[in-house]
Scaffold this active site. Structure first.
Site, PDB file in Angstrom:
ATOM      1  N   HIS A   1       1.605   4.235  -2.870  1.00  0.00           N
ATOM      2  CA  HIS A   1       1.537   5.685  -2.640  1.00  0.00           C
ATOM      3  C   HIS A   1       2.788   6.354  -3.205  1.00  0.00           C
ATOM      4  O   HIS A   1       2.713   7.344  -3.938  1.00  0.00           O
ATOM      5  CB  HIS A   1       1.440   5.986  -1.149  1.00  0.00           C
ATOM      6  CG  HIS A   1       0.060   5.958  -0.592  1.00  0.00           C
ATOM      7  ND1 HIS A   1      -1.040   6.442  -1.270  1.00  0.00           N
ATOM      8  CD2 HIS A   1      -0.406   5.517   0.615  1.00  0.00           C
ATOM      9  CE1 HIS A   1      -2.119   6.300  -0.520  1.00  0.00           C
ATOM     10  NE2 HIS A   1      -1.777   5.732   0.626  1.00  0.00           N
TER      11      HIS A   1
ATOM     12  N   HIS B   1       0.836  -1.206   0.000  1.00  0.00           N
ATOM     13  CA  HIS B   1       0.000   0.000   0.000  1.00  0.00           C
ATOM     14  C   HIS B   1       0.868   1.252   0.000  1.00  0.00           C
ATOM     15  O   HIS B   1       0.655   2.182  -0.799  1.00  0.00           O
ATOM     16  CB  HIS B   1      -0.909  -0.052   1.227  1.00  0.00           C
ATOM     17  CG  HIS B   1      -1.865   1.090   1.344  1.00  0.00           C
ATOM     18  ND1 HIS B   1      -3.215   0.943   1.089  1.00  0.00           N
ATOM     19  CD2 HIS B   1      -1.692   2.388   1.697  1.00  0.00           C
ATOM     20  CE1 HIS B   1      -3.830   2.109   1.278  1.00  0.00           C
ATOM     21  NE2 HIS B   1      -2.924   2.997   1.663  1.00  0.00           N
ATOM     22  N   GLU B   2       1.856   1.305   0.882  1.00  0.00           N
ATOM     23  CA  GLU B   2       2.691   2.508   0.990  1.00  0.00           C
ATOM     24  C   GLU B   2       3.605   2.670  -0.222  1.00  0.00           C
ATOM     25  O   GLU B   2       3.841   3.791  -0.690  1.00  0.00           O
ATOM     26  CB  GLU B   2       3.507   2.465   2.285  1.00  0.00           C
ATOM     27  CG  GLU B   2       2.684   2.362   3.561  1.00  0.00           C
ATOM     28  CD  GLU B   2       1.637   3.462   3.704  1.00  0.00           C
ATOM     29  OE1 GLU B   2       1.760   4.515   3.059  1.00  0.00           O
ATOM     30  OE2 GLU B   2       0.678   3.251   4.466  1.00  0.00           O
TER      31      GLU B   2
ATOM     32  N   TYR C   1      -9.973   1.845   1.365  1.00  0.00           N
ATOM     33  CA  TYR C   1     -10.284   1.720   2.789  1.00  0.00           C
ATOM     34  C   TYR C   1     -11.272   0.580   3.007  1.00  0.00           C
ATOM     35  O   TYR C   1     -12.062   0.241   2.120  1.00  0.00           O
ATOM     36  CB  TYR C   1     -10.944   3.003   3.305  1.00  0.00           C
ATOM     37  CG  TYR C   1     -10.015   4.145   3.623  1.00  0.00           C
ATOM     38  CD1 TYR C   1      -8.641   4.059   3.442  1.00  0.00           C
ATOM     39  CD2 TYR C   1     -10.547   5.334   4.121  1.00  0.00           C
ATOM     40  CE1 TYR C   1      -7.820   5.122   3.739  1.00  0.00           C
ATOM     41  CE2 TYR C   1      -9.728   6.404   4.424  1.00  0.00           C
ATOM     42  CZ  TYR C   1      -8.361   6.304   4.242  1.00  0.00           C
ATOM     43  OH  TYR C   1      -7.556   7.354   4.544  1.00  0.00           O
TER      44      TYR C   1
ATOM     45  N   HIS D   1      -5.703   7.017  -2.610  1.00  0.00           N
ATOM     46  CA  HIS D   1      -6.654   5.987  -2.232  1.00  0.00           C
ATOM     47  C   HIS D   1      -7.771   5.844  -3.269  1.00  0.00           C
ATOM     48  O   HIS D   1      -8.210   6.817  -3.861  1.00  0.00           O
ATOM     49  CB  HIS D   1      -7.267   6.298  -0.863  1.00  0.00           C
ATOM     50  CG  HIS D   1      -6.275   6.230   0.243  1.00  0.00           C
ATOM     51  ND1 HIS D   1      -6.040   7.274   1.100  1.00  0.00           N
ATOM     52  CD2 HIS D   1      -5.430   5.240   0.624  1.00  0.00           C
ATOM     53  CE1 HIS D   1      -5.108   6.926   1.971  1.00  0.00           C
ATOM     54  NE2 HIS D   1      -4.720   5.703   1.699  1.00  0.00           N
TER      55      HIS D   1
END
Length: 413
Positions: free
Chosen positions: A178, A174-175, A231, A184
């Site tokens: 980014h 996930h990071e 999310y 997101h």
């Protein structure tokens, strides 16, 4: 005993890290200790067996996903996937904190290896590059800037970020996405067609995490409930009730994801202009925009389909026996074959309705028909089709084993 950290504790953490802004060097916001370790041997560490206790020493779990204590780098985020935010050549130079445990290094290496295996992204140990990521062992957060911001930028990973005991790398994936340039999923400009945000259930002061970003690019990839960048349904909930509700049916529930979705892989390859086919094993036909591969196996028609479907993909698209809709496509496929590779299964059959040949995508043989003279003749219940040495189609018995089936990657047109 596992430790469960309640939401109100992370509210304090959140207030500290949420001041970070896109475009700023974020190295000192947590007073990070500068302790540069040796570059990861990605091949070695990615194969390290997982030890749950060592991966997350405190046994910390949280009610909400890692976004609960993730830095929200909002300012100017509408430009996150413009070209000037991309990493040149899809190479992300990095340094890494020496204080990560061996197990945590393994999880980070698996995340790097995973992204490298499905795209042209490469993680390269930093030498003298000006722009690079530093993977820091954090005391309290999982966070990253979005896209290349210039200079050193920090990807923070605390012990709690390693909650995923399956592969250990969910938060790292996930990071890193980014850092590669992705915001997101629920911030997508088309999100209101797919989800409803229940702001009455959102923890006070955290509502900007659900901010709609109308200027972001979707890369023409459909909204993805399965994305590791989405999310979960209870993120930032103040009362245990859902903060996000789905408006459309989907096979994916809104929970904490532990793996990249097909859409994540597709967008990463599109953003960085990777080989449309996802690797040198695939051959790209420019005029049709299709990808083909000749597979070195000897299979029945149904087995050949399974062999095609099992091919690894760097694009997130599925593979199957080929569907041929034009003479140009037929000629291109024929040009890929070596003299010893002729008589190949293709994705055409009449096993549903006799003498009504259909492609595996459900379409009929109408706009382009390349059967050889006298074919199909349905001799001996021949319900499946092969490409012959003369670049024509023959029907043949489906349980006959043929070499080198022709596979196609079914990419979006």
């Amino acid at each position: 005993m596992r430790k469960i950290i309640p939401l109100f504790v992370f509210a304090l953490v959140f207030l500290e890290v949420s001041t970070l802004k896109l475009g700023r060097n974020t190295d000192n916001s947590e007073n990070d200790v500068e302790d540069i370790g040796a570059p990861l041997d990605i091949e070695y560490y990615s194969k390290l067996p997982i030890n749950k206790t060592e991966l997350n020493p405190e046994g910390i779990e949280v009610f909400a996903p890692e976004e609960l204590f993730e830095s929200s780098l909002i300012e100017e985020s509408r430009n996150i996937i413009n070209d000037d935010k991309k990493w040149p050549g899809a190479v992300m130079p990095y340094t890494i904190d020496a204080r990560f445990s061996e197990q945590q290094k393994g999880a980070l290496a698996r995340a790097m290896a995973r992204l490298q295996s499905v795209s042209c992204i490469q993680f390269k140990p930093r030498t003298n590059e000006v722009d690079y990521i530093h993977i820091a062992r954090s005391s309290q957060s999982c966070s990253s800037s979005v896209g290349r911001i210039g200079g050193k930028q920090t990807v923070r990973m605390s012990d709690a970020c390693f909650w995923d005991i399956t592969n250990g790398y969910a938060v790292a994936l996930h990071e890193f996405l980014h850092a590669a340039g992705f915001w997101h999923q629920q911030s997508s400009p088309d999100r209101d067609e797919y989800i409803k945000i229940n702001f009455e259930n959102v923890f006070p002061g955290t509502d900007y995490n659900f901010k709609l970003l109308p200027g972001t690019r979707t890369l023409n990839v459909p909204y993805d409930y399965c994305s590791i960048m989405h999310y979960d349904a209870y993120a930032f909930s103040k009362n245990g009730k859902p903060t996000i509700e789905k408006l459309k049916s989907s096979g994916c529930v809104l929970d904490r994801k532990t793996e990249l979705s097909d859409g994540d892989i597709r967008k990463l390859n599109l953003l960085y202009n990777c080989n449309p086919c996802g690797g040198n094993d695939w051959n790209y036909h420019t005029s049709s925009g299709k990808c083909y591969q000749i597979v070195n196996v000897t299979k029945t028609w149904q087995e050949a389909r399974l062999a095609c479907q099992a091919l690894p993909s760097k694009t997130g698209y599925k593979s199957d026996l080929t569907v041929i809709k034009s003479q140009a496509e037929n000629d291109f496929i024929h040009s890929l074959l070596q003299p010893w590779q002729y008589w190949n299964w293709i994705g055409l059959h009449d096993s549903v309705n006799e003498n009504q040949f259909q492609w595996i995508d459900g379409s009929n043989v109408d706009t382009f028909n390349n059967f050889a003279y006298g074919e199909p003749n349905n001799d001996r219940n021949e319900d499946c089709v092969e490409l012959n040495i003369w670049n024509k189609w023959n029907d043949w018995k489906c349980d006959f084993e043929l070499d080198y089936p022709i596979c196609q990657q079914f990419i979006a047109q």
